[in-house]
Design a protein around this motif. Structure first.
Motif, mmCIF file in Angstrom:
data_model
loop_
_atom_site.group_PDB
_atom_site.id
_atom_site.type_symbol
_atom_site.label_atom_id
_atom_site.label_comp_id
_atom_site.label_asym_id
_atom_site.label_seq_id
_atom_site.Cartn_x
_atom_site.Cartn_y
_atom_site.Cartn_z
ATOM 1 N N SER A 42 58.842 41.407 -68.334
ATOM 2 C CA SER A 42 59.246 42.656 -68.977
ATOM 3 C C SER A 42 59.812 43.570 -67.910
ATOM 4 C CB SER A 42 58.050 43.313 -69.672
ATOM 5 O OG SER A 42 58.449 44.455 -70.405
ATOM 6 N N ALA A 43 60.979 44.154 -68.172
ATOM 7 C CA ALA A 43 61.676 44.936 -67.160
ATOM 8 C C ALA A 43 61.768 46.405 -67.537
ATOM 9 C CB ALA A 43 63.082 44.382 -66.940
ATOM 10 N N GLY A 44 61.581 47.272 -66.547
ATOM 11 C CA GLY A 44 61.757 48.702 -66.713
ATOM 12 C C GLY A 44 63.108 49.130 -66.187
ATOM 13 N N LYS A 45 63.189 50.373 -65.737
ATOM 14 C CA LYS A 45 64.459 50.913 -65.265
ATOM 15 C C LYS A 45 64.873 50.300 -63.931
ATOM 16 C CE LYS A 45 66.786 55.408 -65.160
ATOM 17 N NZ LYS A 45 66.573 56.873 -65.272
ATOM 18 N N ALA A 59 54.335 42.242 -59.909
ATOM 19 C CA ALA A 59 55.328 43.298 -60.090
ATOM 20 C C ALA A 59 56.285 43.297 -58.915
ATOM 21 C CB ALA A 59 54.657 44.655 -60.226
ATOM 22 N N MET A 60 57.519 43.744 -59.173
ATOM 23 C CA MET A 60 58.547 43.757 -58.130
ATOM 24 C C MET A 60 59.577 44.818 -58.479
ATOM 25 S SD MET A 60 60.935 40.547 -56.893
ATOM 26 C CE MET A 60 61.656 40.320 -58.526
ATOM 27 N N GLY A 61 60.134 45.485 -57.470
ATOM 28 C CA GLY A 61 61.189 46.465 -57.699
ATOM 29 C C GLY A 61 60.784 47.856 -57.254
ATOM 30 N N LYS A 62 61.305 48.870 -57.924
ATOM 31 C CA LYS A 62 61.016 50.259 -57.571
ATOM 32 C C LYS A 62 59.550 50.584 -57.828
ATOM 33 C CE LYS A 62 65.665 52.111 -58.406
ATOM 34 N NZ LYS A 62 66.474 53.076 -59.215
ATOM 35 N N ASP A 63 58.949 51.287 -56.873
ATOM 36 C CA ASP A 63 57.539 51.661 -56.991
ATOM 37 C C ASP A 63 57.326 53.128 -56.619
ATOM 38 O OD1 ASP A 63 54.816 50.994 -57.554
ATOM 39 O OD2 ASP A 63 54.411 50.913 -55.408
ATOM 40 N N THR A 64 58.390 53.910 -56.722
ATOM 41 C CA THR A 64 58.320 55.323 -56.325
ATOM 42 C C THR A 64 57.268 56.082 -57.104
ATOM 43 O OG1 THR A 64 60.676 55.279 -55.754
ATOM 44 C CG2 THR A 64 59.671 57.450 -56.083
ATOM 45 N N ARG A 65 57.142 55.789 -58.400
ATOM 46 C CA ARG A 65 56.153 56.464 -59.252
ATOM 47 C C ARG A 65 54.960 55.560 -59.576
ATOM 48 N NH1 ARG A 65 57.559 61.424 -61.736
ATOM 49 N NH2 ARG A 65 59.278 62.312 -60.567
ATOM 50 N N ALA A 84 60.191 54.231 -52.875
ATOM 51 C CA ALA A 84 59.391 53.078 -52.450
ATOM 52 C C ALA A 84 59.781 51.894 -53.308
ATOM 53 C CB ALA A 84 57.900 53.376 -52.595
ATOM 54 N N LYS A 85 59.720 50.703 -52.730
ATOM 55 C CA LYS A 85 60.055 49.509 -53.494
ATOM 56 C C LYS A 85 59.222 48.328 -53.021
ATOM 57 C CE LYS A 85 64.022 48.113 -50.646
ATOM 58 N NZ LYS A 85 65.461 47.769 -50.659
ATOM 59 N N VAL A 86 59.066 47.379 -53.932
ATOM 60 C CA VAL A 86 58.349 46.139 -53.640
ATOM 61 C C VAL A 86 59.392 45.030 -53.696
ATOM 62 C CG1 VAL A 86 56.498 44.603 -54.382
ATOM 63 C CG2 VAL A 86 56.262 47.071 -54.708
ATOM 64 N N PRO A 87 59.843 44.522 -52.553
ATOM 65 C CA PRO A 87 60.965 43.573 -52.523
ATOM 66 C C PRO A 87 60.653 42.186 -53.066
ATOM 67 C CG PRO A 87 60.086 43.895 -50.323
ATOM 68 C CD PRO A 87 59.387 44.879 -51.199
ATOM 69 N N ASN A 88 59.372 41.806 -53.036
ATOM 70 C CA ASN A 88 58.971 40.490 -53.525
ATOM 71 C C ASN A 88 57.785 40.633 -54.478
ATOM 72 O OD1 ASN A 88 60.742 38.757 -51.823
ATOM 73 N ND2 ASN A 88 59.604 39.754 -50.167
ATOM 74 N N PRO A 89 57.620 39.688 -55.407
ATOM 75 C CA PRO A 89 56.536 39.792 -56.377
ATOM 76 C C PRO A 89 55.167 39.935 -55.717
ATOM 77 C CG PRO A 89 58.049 38.037 -56.999
ATOM 78 C CD PRO A 89 58.443 38.476 -55.631
ATOM 79 N N GLN A 90 54.421 40.952 -56.151
ATOM 80 C CA GLN A 90 53.084 41.195 -55.625
ATOM 81 C C GLN A 90 52.112 41.388 -56.788
ATOM 82 O OE1 GLN A 90 52.152 41.114 -52.435
ATOM 83 N NE2 GLN A 90 54.247 40.713 -51.728
ATOM 84 N N PRO A 91 50.875 40.882 -56.666
ATOM 85 C CA PRO A 91 49.895 41.090 -57.736
ATOM 86 C C PRO A 91 49.603 42.575 -57.926
ATOM 87 C CG PRO A 91 49.166 39.376 -56.213
ATOM 88 C CD PRO A 91 50.344 40.045 -55.574
ATOM 89 N N VAL A 92 49.410 42.989 -59.167
ATOM 90 C CA VAL A 92 49.039 44.371 -59.465
ATOM 91 C C VAL A 92 47.605 44.590 -58.998
ATOM 92 C CG1 VAL A 92 48.623 46.030 -61.337
ATOM 93 C CG2 VAL A 92 50.632 44.536 -61.406
ATOM 94 N N THR A 93 47.333 45.744 -58.392
ATOM 95 C CA THR A 93 46.004 46.014 -57.849
ATOM 96 C C THR A 93 44.962 46.144 -58.954
ATOM 97 O OG1 THR A 93 46.401 48.395 -57.874
ATOM 98 C CG2 THR A 93 46.945 47.220 -55.853
#
Length: 303
Positions: A42-45, A59-65, A84-93
């Protein structure tokens, strides 16, 4: 792109556009090798959620908020916000001992439902699209971002409902629930309502989980018996929404500056309006995007 094996592939938009324009059959996609056995995306903005068959959420991509759910990392929940961004897939905390069954992403926010029935939210709360004003109502330090998942089950318990589905707009959230006592389908909402996009008959922001009476508690007669009416889909564009009920009724509401409500007017509507154009057709697909609505409908059979 997610294939049947659970492998995820990506391509640059510019490359995809070029291939489509040239009608090339050789579309080039790069395999995302860091995640496997994915069964839902599922993709956001500017971010994407990925759920594995084992219920792990990446999750991957923009993480500013905080829309990737990676923790605050020293950031303030009331801003100012630095990119802020997450360039590679990372598990959600905070998901180590939880199994995800469903994921949603839209705009700058994300939602996860777990096998225990817990609904978790994280990301932007600038328009209170994630609610929680009662808990974070200090005007000097408002909670404008959730960097880690926060539970929304207190709201569901308060209204005695079980979540059936979630429908997201960029700054507005709809919750489709089943009342535990009556069995009726009820719609709740929170967030931006500047153009009546919550469909509650008002133009006022809803900062907490609130029932939308104009979309709730409907029944229909079927084979001589009454049953609750539900919604197959609620889709939202920039500031307007489109809802398709399970009996084929199509409703629209919200902004109408560009004629997105299809009623030959330009005034917005804070109440859902029935679209009569498709009353004798079977609607296959309905979608609201930006300032437009799209409907795929099937003509009635001559037989």
């Amino acid at each position: 792109i997610l294939d049947q094996k659970g492998d995820l592939f990506s391509t640059e938009l510019s490359m995809l556009k070029s291939n489509l324009e040239s009608q090339s059959k050789d579309l080039k996609f790069k395999k995302v090798s860091t995640v496997k056995e994915i069964d839902e995306i599922s993709a956001g903005k500017g971010h994407i959620l990925m759920k594995s068959k084992k219920g792990i959420v990446y999750a991957m991509g923009k993480d500013t908020r905080g829309q990737c759910g990676q923790g605050s990392l020293g950031r303030k929940s009331n801003g100012p916000f630095t990119k802020a961004k997450v360039p590679n897939p990372q598990p959600v905390t905070l998901m180590e001992n939880k199994i995800a069954t469903k994921i949603w992403a839209k705009g700058n926010q994300s939602f996860i439902q777990t096998s225990e029935g817990t609904l978790l939210a994280f990301g932007s709360n600038s328009k209170l699209q994630l609610a929680h004003e009662k808990e974070y109502n200090d005007a000097s330090l408002p909670k404008l971002a959730f960097f880690e998942p926060v539970s929304m089950n207190s709201y569901l318990s308060e209204v005695n409902c079980d979540l059936q589905n979630l429908f997201l707009a960029e700054n507005t959230t709809f919750f489709q629930c089943k009342n535990r006592e009556s069995g009726m389908t009820q719609i709740f909402g929170t967030g931006l309502n500047s153009h009546g996009q919550l469909g509650d008959g008002r133009v006022k922001h809803i900062s907490e989980f609130q029932k939308i009476d104009t979309l709730s508690d409907y029944t229909i007669k079927e084979n001589g018996k009454e049953r609750p009416m539900t919604y197959n889909n609620i889709s939202c564009g920039a500031n307007h929404c489109l809802a398709l009920s399970d009996v084929g009724a199509l409703l629209v509401w919200g902004d109408n500056e560009y004629g997105q409500l299809g009623n030959k007017k330009r005034s917005f509507s804070s109440n859902p309006l029935l679209v009569s154009t498709f009353k004798n057709r079977r609607i296959i697909l309905s979608k609201a995007i930006s300032n437009s609505c799209y409907v795929v409908a099937e003509k009635p059979s001559l037989n």
